[in-house]
Design an enzyme around this catalytic site. Structure first.
Site, PDB file in Angstrom:
ATOM      1  N   HIS A  17      20.931  10.180 -23.952  1.00 31.14           N
ATOM      2  CA  HIS A  17      21.998  10.614 -23.044  1.00 31.14           C
ATOM      3  C   HIS A  17      23.344  10.037 -23.503  1.00 31.14           C
ATOM      4  CE1 HIS A  17      18.800  10.882 -19.635  1.00 31.14           C
ATOM      5  NE2 HIS A  17      19.209  12.119 -19.857  1.00 31.14           N
ATOM      6  N   LYS A  41      12.986  15.771  -4.777  1.00 35.45           N
ATOM      7  CA  LYS A  41      12.412  15.078  -5.945  1.00 35.45           C
ATOM      8  C   LYS A  41      13.013  13.683  -6.050  1.00 35.45           C
ATOM      9  CE  LYS A  41      11.568  18.953  -9.079  1.00 35.45           C
ATOM     10  NZ  LYS A  41      12.076  19.543 -10.315  1.00 35.45           N
ATOM     11  N   ARG A  90      16.877  18.638 -27.518  1.00 32.79           N
ATOM     12  CA  ARG A  90      16.043  17.866 -28.450  1.00 32.79           C
ATOM     13  C   ARG A  90      15.067  18.731 -29.232  1.00 32.79           C
ATOM     14  NH1 ARG A  90      13.795  14.272 -23.772  1.00 32.79           N
ATOM     15  NH2 ARG A  90      13.800  16.408 -23.071  1.00 32.79           N
ATOM     16  N   SER A 130      13.713  10.193 -20.626  1.00 36.43           N
ATOM     17  CA  SER A 130      13.581   9.351 -19.424  1.00 36.43           C
ATOM     18  C   SER A 130      12.113   9.184 -19.054  1.00 36.43           C
ATOM     19  CB  SER A 130      14.326   9.996 -18.247  1.00 36.43           C
ATOM     20  OG  SER A 130      15.703  10.057 -18.507  1.00 36.43           O
TER      21      SER A 130
END
Ligand code: PNS
Length: 170
Positions: A17, A41, A90, A130
């Site tokens: 990030h 969430k 990615r 993450s």
């Protein structure tokens, strides 16, 4: 003034990030890092912990601010004065998902026509995420490869607090 929004869950912020944010800060005068809150969430860290970690990781990068926002990314972009959303990519799987999101956001933005740009992840960081950080934390792995040095100490403290709370409950 050119403003770019980089929305995400940041649960927690990673070195990947930070790399993307740093590179966006070269292209835009203002980069708004938005922790998008989804009450359905709750995730791993609290919203305030995520914000504190992002601030610690990003301190020293000029033109970058950190906010929390509950709602759509396009509404966050409008509220921040951003016409551009940036996302790191990615893999091809990321691209498929992000391209659909970019199309949806462009349609949702209507006359504001908010565009999304993609920044290719640095290959040396592209295997970290993450969720990898959360797994390393759960099983006692070394976090230094995935967590920015500026936020590592604070995250370690949060993890110790979580463990203490969990032990207190059992
Ligand atoms: O870090 P993440 O989890 O990949 O970030 C995903 C995020 C928060 C950017 C994405 O889920 C999002 O934009 N959520 C807000 C809701 C929204 O605007 N959805 C797009 C149109 S359906």
């Amino acid at each position: 003034m050119s403003v770019c929004l980089i929305p995400g869950s940041y649960d927690p912020i990673t070195r990947g990030h930070v790399d993307v944010i740093q590179r966006a800060a070269v292209l835009f005068s203002d980069v708004v890092v938005a922790i998008l809150r989804n009450p359905e969430k709750p995730g791993w860290l609290t919203w305030d912990q995520r914000e504190a970690l992002a601030r610690a990781a990003l301190s020293g990068i000029q033109g970058v601010s950190v906010i929390q926002f509950e709602g759509l990314a396009v509404d966050c972009a409008r509220a921040s004065g951003a016409r551009v959303i940036a996302r790191g990519i990615r893999s091809i799987q990321d691209f498929e998902y992000e391209a659909a999101m970019a199309r949806a956001n462009r349609e949702l933005s209507g006359v504001d026509s908010i565009e999304t740009i993609f920044l290719a992840a640095d290959p040396s960081l592209a295997h970290w995420s993450s969720s990898a950080a959360r797994q390393l934390a759960a099983f006692g792995g070394t976090l230094a490869a995935v967590i920015p040095s500026g936020s590592l100490e604070l995250l370690t403290q949060y993890i110790l607090d979580m463990r203490r709370t969990a032990r207190g409950k059992s």
